[in-house]
Design an enzyme around this catalytic site. Structure first.
Site, PDB file in Angstrom:
ATOM      1  N   LYS A   1       0.682  -0.798   0.309  1.00 48.39           N
ATOM      2  CA  LYS A   1       0.072   0.310   0.026  1.00 48.39           C
ATOM      3  C   LYS A   1       1.081   1.207   0.016  1.00 48.39           C
ATOM      4  O   LYS A   1       1.783   1.159   0.104  1.00 48.39           O
ATOM      5  CB  LYS A   1      -0.737  -0.204   1.275  1.00 48.39           C
TER       6      LYS A   1
HETATM    7  C1  LIG Z   1      -5.696  -3.844   0.751  1.00 48.48           C
HETATM    8  C2  LIG Z   1      -7.624  -3.403   0.602  1.00 48.48           C
HETATM    9  C3  LIG Z   1      -8.132  -3.691   1.311  1.00 48.48           C
HETATM   10  C4  LIG Z   1      -7.594  -4.418   2.965  1.00 48.48           C
HETATM   11  O1  LIG Z   1      -6.310  -5.302   3.677  1.00 48.48           O
HETATM   12  P1  LIG Z   1      -5.684  -5.921   4.501  1.00 48.48           P
HETATM   13  O2  LIG Z   1      -5.240  -6.731   3.509  1.00 48.48           O
HETATM   14  O3  LIG Z   1      -6.771  -6.351   5.132  1.00 48.48           O
HETATM   15  O4  LIG Z   1      -5.137  -4.656   4.900  1.00 48.48           O
HETATM   16  C5  LIG Z   1      -9.468  -3.521   1.802  1.00 48.48           C
HETATM   17  N1  LIG Z   1     -10.042  -3.126   0.053  1.00 48.48           N
HETATM   18  C6  LIG Z   1      -8.521  -2.776  -0.574  1.00 48.48           C
HETATM   19  C7  LIG Z   1      -9.630  -2.348  -1.786  1.00 48.48           C
HETATM   20  C8  LIG Z   1      -7.601  -2.768  -0.477  1.00 48.48           C
HETATM   21  O5  LIG Z   1      -7.409  -3.381  -1.773  1.00 48.48           O
END
Ligand SMILES: *Cc1c(COP(=O)(O)O)cnc(C)c1O
Length: 378
Positions: A187
């Site tokens: 991210k």
């Molecule tokens: C990364 C992401 C999440 C959350 O992911 P985690 O691995 O739980 O932190 C939720 N929605 C989207 C669209 C994502 O790209």
């Protein structure tokens, strides 16, 4: 033994975090303090993050998924409710609705922004609809000004949209709804695993802070719990990394935007020549917070074959994202099938995420672009 591939340049990875001396120093400080969880570092990360986004409050949690779950609960979603969301997302945004025994109701996406189409949302509203869960996919802001006109509670999946801004002014995450960010390693900001809920409502923050910590009120002793809760806490170790990441966030976001600019320039001729679709440009005042660089291959090409050709020359890529409603759990549980959301299905079948990260060099962008060009021209 020698072979051609060992002589070739190293693979271009799909993603790569930016970590340095600041993360190491803060992490070491927390390690030495002995406060590894629920010390002073978590609240400091929350304040820094809220200030960056421009939101009144923020609650740190153990993942983006945990944040979405608590936000759905805070919005009052419960058994038998319907929540309208996008089928073109990471599966967590729909799963959290199922966690609360509510029904995920999908609305098809806009073919340009790839976010949920406000007209399709309007058409999907029933008297059982209790909330909307728009996703700012690939960092492009969903049309919140239009969705807000329904007057329903909104939970925003902002996990891909740190640094994005809405056309009417606020940053994504600063409109007052609960908006959820994720901090997995790919991210815009990472704590390894982690998440943050930004919100405007102080009472909702209190409920979320209690539910992430086993349902314990902030002023309560260890032994009493006045509501059902979870262990969705973020550790102080993770928060230390997060604080250092907030410090370099503006720079990392600018670097992502710069890499996106190189890609656009390098791929423009191929797009014009073949019908390859590039990520949409910012329009009407909406600003993307760059997360991934996803292209859609032209209809006459096989996406998975393109991915294999890229891999053969050391370029990592992946199909991103698959349509949620076509996953086995959704087919079997909710009777979903092909043809229900044609725009999403078409985009999902043709999408490829290319390598994209802040430290990517222009030479790497050119190598990927050349590989894609030859994959689409042979
Ligand atoms: C990364 C992401 C999440 C959350 O992911 P985690 O691995 O739980 O932190 C939720 N929605 C989207 C669209 C994502 O790209």
């Amino acid at each position: 033994m020698s072979d051609a591939s060992s002589a070739a340049a190293e693979d271009v990875p799909l993603a790569q975090p930016v970590l340095g001396a600041e993360e190491e120093a803060l992490l070491l400080e927390v390690l030495r303090s002995g406060y590894l969880s629920l010390g002073p570092t978590g609240p400091r990360f929350e304040r820094d993050f809220a200030a960056f986004v421009g939101a009144p409050h923020a609650s740190a949690v153990s993942s983006g998924t945990a944040g979405l779950h608590l936000a759905i609960r805070a919005a009052g979603v419960t058994d038998g409710d319907e929540v309208i969301t996008s089928p073109f997302s990471f599966v967590a945004s729909a799963n959290v609705i199922a966690y609360e025994r509510a029904t995920p109701v999908f609305a098809d996406i806009d073919p340009v922004t790839l976010n949920v189409d406000p007209d399709a949302v309007a058409a999907a509203i029933t008297d059982r609809t209790t909330a909307l869960l728009p996703v700012h996919i690939f960092g492009y802001p969903a049309d919140l000004p239009t969705l807000e006109r329904h007057g329903l509670p909104i939970v925003e999946d902002a996990c891909e949209a740190l640094g994005a801004r809405h056309r009417d002014g606020p940053a994504v995450g600063a409109r007052g709804h609960a908006a959820v960010f994720g901090f997995y390693a790919n991210k815009q900001l990472t704590t390894g695993e982690g998440g943050m809920i930004t919100l405007g409502d102080e009472q909702a923050k209190q409920r979320i802070d209690s539910e992430r910590n086993q349902g314990r009120a902030p002023d309560m002793g260890w032994l009493d719990h006045d509501r059902l809760g979870f262990n969705y806490r973020l550790t102080d170790l993770q928060s230390a990394i997060g604080i250092a990441q907030v410090g370099r966030l503006a720079g990392m976001l600018a670097d992502r935007a710069k890499v996106a600019g190189w890609y656009r320039e390098a791929l423009a001729p191929l797009a014009a020549q073949t019908g390859l679709t590039l990520p949409c440009e910012d329009s009407g005042g909406d600003q993307r917070g760059w997360f991934v660089f996803v292209v859609q291959v032209p209809h006459e090409h096989d996406r998975d074959d393109v991915i294999r050709r890229l891999r053969a020359v050391g370029v990592q890529s992946k199909p991103y994202l698959p349509a949620i409603h076509l996953m086995s759990f959704y087919r079997e549980t909710y009777g979903m099938r092909e043809g229900m959301f044609p725009v999403c299905e078409d985009v999902a079948a043709r999408s490829v995420a290319l390598p994209f990260f802040p430290a990517m060099t222009q030479a790497q962008v050119e190598r990927v672009s050349l590989a894609l060009t030859s994959a689409l021209q042979s």
